[in-house]
Scaffold this active site. Structure first.
Site, PDB file in Angstrom:
ATOM      1  N   TYR A 142       2.336  10.283  -0.191  1.00 14.45           N
ATOM      2  CA  TYR A 142       3.783   9.368   0.713  1.00 14.45           C
ATOM      3  C   TYR A 142       5.358   9.984   0.199  1.00 14.45           C
ATOM      4  O   TYR A 142       5.963   9.929   0.638  1.00 14.45           O
ATOM      5  CB  TYR A 142       3.715   7.637   0.790  1.00 14.45           C
ATOM      6  CG  TYR A 142       2.443   7.484   1.042  1.00 14.45           C
ATOM      7  CD1 TYR A 142       1.291   8.658   1.973  1.00 14.45           C
ATOM      8  CD2 TYR A 142       2.300   6.651   1.362  1.00 14.45           C
ATOM      9  CE1 TYR A 142       0.562   8.025   2.674  1.00 14.45           C
ATOM     10  CE2 TYR A 142       0.490   5.403   1.608  1.00 14.45           C
ATOM     11  CZ  TYR A 142      -0.115   6.465   2.698  1.00 14.45           C
ATOM     12  OH  TYR A 142      -1.356   6.189   3.083  1.00 14.45           O
ATOM     13  N   LYS A 177      -2.868   6.002  -4.226  1.00 15.96           N
ATOM     14  CA  LYS A 177      -4.098   6.476  -4.036  1.00 15.96           C
ATOM     15  C   LYS A 177      -4.072   8.101  -4.175  1.00 15.96           C
ATOM     16  O   LYS A 177      -3.347   9.158  -4.763  1.00 15.96           O
ATOM     17  CB  LYS A 177      -4.400   6.469  -2.225  1.00 15.96           C
ATOM     18  CG  LYS A 177      -4.178   6.070  -1.956  1.00 15.96           C
ATOM     19  CD  LYS A 177      -4.332   6.189   0.523  1.00 15.96           C
ATOM     20  CE  LYS A 177      -4.055   4.611   0.718  1.00 15.96           C
ATOM     21  NZ  LYS A 177      -2.799   4.089   1.525  1.00 15.96           N
ATOM     22  N   HIS A 180      -7.716   9.947  -1.585  1.00 19.24           N
ATOM     23  CA  HIS A 180      -6.903   9.973  -0.414  1.00 19.24           C
ATOM     24  C   HIS A 180      -7.920  10.377   0.483  1.00 19.24           C
ATOM     25  O   HIS A 180      -7.824   9.858   1.773  1.00 19.24           O
ATOM     26  CB  HIS A 180      -5.617   9.701  -0.390  1.00 19.24           C
ATOM     27  CG  HIS A 180      -4.727   9.359   0.789  1.00 19.24           C
ATOM     28  ND1 HIS A 180      -3.191   9.381   0.044  1.00 19.24           N
ATOM     29  CD2 HIS A 180      -4.775   9.331   1.601  1.00 19.24           C
ATOM     30  CE1 HIS A 180      -2.563   9.203   1.358  1.00 19.24           C
ATOM     31  NE2 HIS A 180      -3.630   9.191   1.983  1.00 19.24           N
ATOM     32  N   ASP A 183       0.590  -1.291   0.308  1.00 14.19           N
ATOM     33  CA  ASP A 183       0.030  -0.073  -0.370  1.00 14.19           C
ATOM     34  C   ASP A 183       0.764   1.398  -0.070  1.00 14.19           C
ATOM     35  O   ASP A 183       1.525   1.468   0.992  1.00 14.19           O
ATOM     36  CB  ASP A 183      -1.152  -0.027   1.334  1.00 14.19           C
ATOM     37  CG  ASP A 183      -1.409   1.331   1.402  1.00 14.19           C
ATOM     38  OD1 ASP A 183      -2.928   0.763   0.592  1.00 14.19           O
ATOM     39  OD2 ASP A 183      -1.613   2.313   1.827  1.00 14.19           O
TER      40      ASP A 183
END
Ligand code: A2P
Length: 295
Positions: free
Chosen positions: A58, A87, A120, A53
Site C-alpha cells: 500500500y 503484509k 499478501h 490493517d
C-alpha cells in the site's frame, strides 16, 4: 441485540494462539501515503478503532505508523490495546527476503512488534515457478519472528484452499488468519468454511465493495428498513458472515459511521439477499484468482 458476542470496536475474537483480534479493522488499501493516511488513521483511532490493517504494497506504512505513534503519545491507549497488521510484499517471498521485509516494516511503522503479519498473495508473478517453496521459506522466517516475539500472530491473505493445504505441509506454526475479499455478492462461503475448519479467523477486505455497494437498490432498501446507512449494513453483514471486516475511508464522519454497527442485527433473509447481490452489475471486481495475478 447482538448474538455475535461483540458490542464495540474493542470487542475481540480469539485467534488460534489466544491472541485477541478486534472485531473490525480499519482498512488502508488505496489510502495515499502522507497526510491522508496519517489523518485518517488518527481519526480512526480517535473514534475507537483498535485494529489497523496496512501492507507494504500500500506504500503507506510510514504515515500509518506515525499516526499510531502520535496517538499512543496521547496516553489514551496502551500499545497492547492496539492490533496492527501489515503484509509481505509480493517481491519479498522466500526466507531471507521475508526476514528483511519484517524488519523493514517494523522500522517504517516505528513499532517494536507487529500484532499480525500476513503473506499478501500466495503466488506472485515473480515466484510463479516455485511459489510453494517461496511461501514455505517466507513462513519459516515468519515463524522465527513469531518465536522471537516480533509478531504476535501470523497468517495469510488471498490464499485459496490449495495454497493453504500446500503451506500446511511444511508449516510448524499453523496460519491463524486468512484475509480475503468479502463484500455483498462475494460471500466466499466455501473458502470461509474451509478456513474456519482449520481454526483460522477470516478477515474480509473491501466490505463496501470499494464503493460499488452504494449503487445497489437492494442495499438501499435494506438500509432503509433498519434505519441505517448502506455502509453500516455492509459492515454488519460481513460481521454476521463470520468475518472481520476492514472498511476503508479517509473521511472522519464516514470512518465513525462505519463503526456504528453494534445496535442492530440483520435478519437471515436480508443476509441471504445481500449474499446474492450481483456484484458485477455494481462494478465491483471479484476476488482475484491469485494464480492469474500479474503482480
Ligand atoms: P472515502 O475513503 O472517501 O470515504 P472498501 O472499504 O470496500 O474498500 O470501500 C472504500 C470506499 O468506500 C472508498 O471509496 C470510501 O471513500 C467509500 N466509503 C467508505 N465509507 C463510506 C461511507 N460510510 N459512505 C460512503 N462511502 C464510503
Amino acid at each position: 441485540m447482538d448474538n455475535l458476542g461483540i458490542t464495540s470496536l474493542s470487542s475481540t475474537y480469539k485467534l488460534l494462539n489466544g491472541v485477541g483480534i478486534p472485531c473490525i479493522g480499519f482498512g488502508t488499501w488505496q489510502t495515499p501515503d502522507g497526510n491522508v493516511a496519517y489523518e485518517s488513521v488518527l481519526a480512526a483511532l480517535k473514534c475507537g478503532y483498535r485494529h489497523i490493517d496496512t501492507a507494504t504494497a500500500y506504500g503507506n506504512e510510514e504515515s500509518v505508523g506515525r499516526a499510531i505513534n502520535d496517538f499512543l503519545k496521547t496516553g489514551e491507549v496502551k500499545r497492547s490495546e492496539l492490533f496492527i497488521t501489515t503484509k509481505l510484499h509480493n517481491r519479498d517471498h522466500g526466507y531471507e527476503a521475508t526476514e528483511k521485509a519484517i524488519e523493514n516494516s517494523l522500522s517504517l511503522l516505528g513499532l517494536d512488534y507487529l500484532d499480525l503479519y500476513l503473506i499478501h498473495w500466495p503466488n506472485p508473478i515473480f515466484f510463479r515457478e516455485n511459489w510453494a517453496e517461496a511461501n514455505a521459506g517466507s513462513w519459516k522466517a515468519m515463524e522465527e519472528a513469531y518465536a522471537k516475539g516480533k509478531i504476535r500472530a501470523i497468517g495469510l491473505s488471498n490464499f485459496f484452499e490449495r495454497h493453504i493445504d500446500r503451506l500446511m505441509e511444511t508449516a510448524e506454526v499453523p496460519p491463524m488468519v486468512n484475509q480475503i475479499k468479502i463484500c455483498p455478492g462475494i460471500a466466499q462461503t466455501d473458502l470461509v468454511e474451509f478456513c474456519k475448519a482449520r481454526k483460522m479467523a477470516v478477515e474480509g477486505y473491501s466490505p463496501l465493495g470499494t464503493g460499488g455497494t452504494f449503487r445497489s437498490e437492494v442495499l438501499k432498501k435494506i438500509a432503509q428498513k433498519y434505519g441505517k446507512t448502506v455502509a453500516q449494513v455492509c459492515v454488519r453483514w460481513s460481521l454476521q458472515q463470520g468475518a472481520i471486516p476492514l472498511p476503508k475511508s479517509v473521511n472522519a464522519e464516514r470512518i465513525a459511521q462505519n463503526s456504528q454497527v453494534f445496535d442492530f442485527s440483520l435478519d437471515i433473509e436480508d443476509c441471504q439477499a445481500i449474499a446474492e447481490i450481483n456484484y458485477a452489475e455494481l462494478g465491483i471486481s471479484p476476488q482475484r484468482n491469485p494464480d492469474e495475478n500479474t503482480f
